[in-house]
Write an enzyme that holds these catalytic residues in place. Structure first.
Site, PDB file in Angstrom:
ATOM      1  N   ALA A   1       5.264  -3.270   0.054  1.00  0.00           N
ATOM      2  CA  ALA A   1       5.682  -3.234   1.452  1.00  0.00           C
ATOM      3  C   ALA A   1       7.155  -3.617   1.558  1.00  0.00           C
ATOM      4  O   ALA A   1       7.743  -4.208   0.649  1.00  0.00           O
ATOM      5  CB  ALA A   1       4.826  -4.190   2.281  1.00  0.00           C
TER       6      ALA A   1
ATOM      7  N   GLU B   1       0.634  -9.679  -4.293  1.00  0.00           N
ATOM      8  CA  GLU B   1       0.894 -10.320  -3.004  1.00  0.00           C
ATOM      9  C   GLU B   1       0.803 -11.849  -3.067  1.00  0.00           C
ATOM     10  O   GLU B   1       1.519 -12.532  -2.326  1.00  0.00           O
ATOM     11  CB  GLU B   1      -0.088  -9.788  -1.950  1.00  0.00           C
ATOM     12  CG  GLU B   1       0.193  -8.359  -1.490  1.00  0.00           C
ATOM     13  CD  GLU B   1      -0.468  -7.303  -2.358  1.00  0.00           C
ATOM     14  OE1 GLU B   1      -0.455  -6.126  -1.966  1.00  0.00           O
ATOM     15  OE2 GLU B   1      -0.997  -7.655  -3.435  1.00  0.00           O
TER      16      GLU B   1
ATOM     17  N   GLU C   1      -2.226   0.185  -3.124  1.00  0.00           N
ATOM     18  CA  GLU C   1      -3.202   0.454  -2.072  1.00  0.00           C
ATOM     19  C   GLU C   1      -3.128   1.910  -1.613  1.00  0.00           C
ATOM     20  O   GLU C   1      -4.156   2.539  -1.355  1.00  0.00           O
ATOM     21  CB  GLU C   1      -2.964  -0.504  -0.902  1.00  0.00           C
ATOM     22  CG  GLU C   1      -3.316  -1.937  -1.254  1.00  0.00           C
ATOM     23  CD  GLU C   1      -2.874  -2.944  -0.207  1.00  0.00           C
ATOM     24  OE1 GLU C   1      -3.718  -3.774   0.188  1.00  0.00           O
ATOM     25  OE2 GLU C   1      -1.703  -2.899   0.217  1.00  0.00           O
TER      26      GLU C   1
ATOM     27  N   GLY D   1       1.423  -2.557  -1.695  1.00  0.00           N
ATOM     28  CA  GLY D   1       1.070  -1.447  -0.813  1.00  0.00           C
ATOM     29  C   GLY D   1       1.078  -0.106  -1.516  1.00  0.00           C
ATOM     30  O   GLY D   1       0.366   0.811  -1.121  1.00  0.00           O
TER      31      GLY D   1
END
Length: 266
Positions: free
Chosen positions: A65, A133, A113, A110
């Site tokens: 992210a 994370e 993901e 991310g």
């Protein structure tokens, strides 16, 4: 049309390239929204048979992210950012056309993901994977705590998420996170070899019955979220619907006549 994406139709395969190489293709709210729009447009476009998602440049698929944006968020903003990512990635997973992740470098946070939301993952051997994370005092927020256990098992998912470790593509392939690895030979450009592998997979699927492909995606993605008995009912319903399609009649006729089927997606 897009600020952060490049799109190109290559013989029926729509390539969506996240184009922020200076930021290792990090996912901001704007990037997530654009990915959702691009996938929606591709699903509606009859000229598109499959979708490939990759990152610009040789270093990164998506490295995570956008940390600059994350640093501006409070608890409520963080929840909204998580929910927006989940909606987009759920949309990818539910897409009626096959979506393939072409993983060309760092596939972290991310990015991992996003890759897990795709139906198939093909990676260069040099790619790196992880959910780091916890190193930022966070947890995965765009589906990582749910999709990773389903792909690699609860124990391995806990290990990867709790340690924040990064693994290489060979290990990702061994544990089932990656479907196929690509190894460029001497003198071959890695990006071209990866694209060839992705397009070969996409075109192989595009030659199958389009309605059957859509129903198979629905049965697997929706059924895996339900008790097995409910998933079996969904499978039986979709199996029955196949018998009302031109694709099924063409496929069975071609089998009997010992020829290649020509599907029209009806």
């Amino acid at each position: 049309m897009y600020e952060n994406l490049l799109t190109e139709n290559r013989n029926g395969v729509l390539w969506i390239t996240i184009n922020r190489p200076d930021k290792l293709n990090a996912l901001s709210s704007r990037v997530l929204a654009e990915i959702g729009l691009a996938v929606d447009a591709a699903e509606r476009d009859a000229a598109i048979g499959a979708i490939a998602i990759t990152g610009a440049g040789p270093k990164s698929f998506v490295a995570g992210a956008d940390i600059v944006e994350l640093n501006t968020l409070d608890a409520e903003g963080g929840k909204r950012f998580s929910e927006s990512g989940q909606r987009v990635f759920d949309r990818i997973e539910a897409c009626r056309k096959v979506v393939i992740a072409a993983i060309n470098g760092f596939c972290l946070g991310g990015g991992c993901e996003l890759a897990m939301a795709c139906h198939i993952r093909i990676a260069l051997e040099a790619a790196k994977f992880g959910q780091p994370e916890v190193n930022l005092g966070l947890i995965p927020g765009a589906g990582g705590t749910q999709r990773l256990p389903r792909l690699v098992g609860k124990g391995k998912a806990l290990e990867l998420i709790l340690s924040g470790a990064t693994i290489d593509a060979a290990e990702a392939h061994r544990i089932g996170l990656v479907n196929h690895l690509v190894r460029p030979s001497a003198g071959q450009a890695p990006a071209e070899v990866l694209a060839e592998a992705v397009e070969a997979m996409a075109k192989a699927i595009m030659r199958k019955g389009p309605v059957a492909v859509r129903y198979a995606i629905e049965a697997i993605t929706a059924g895996s979220e339900q008790p097995q008995a409910d998933g079996l009912r969904l499978e039986a319903n979709l199996f029955g619907l196949c018998f009302a399609t031109e694709d099924m009649r063409e496929g069975t006729a071609a089998f009997k006549e010992k020829r290649k089927a020509v599907f029209r997606g009806r």
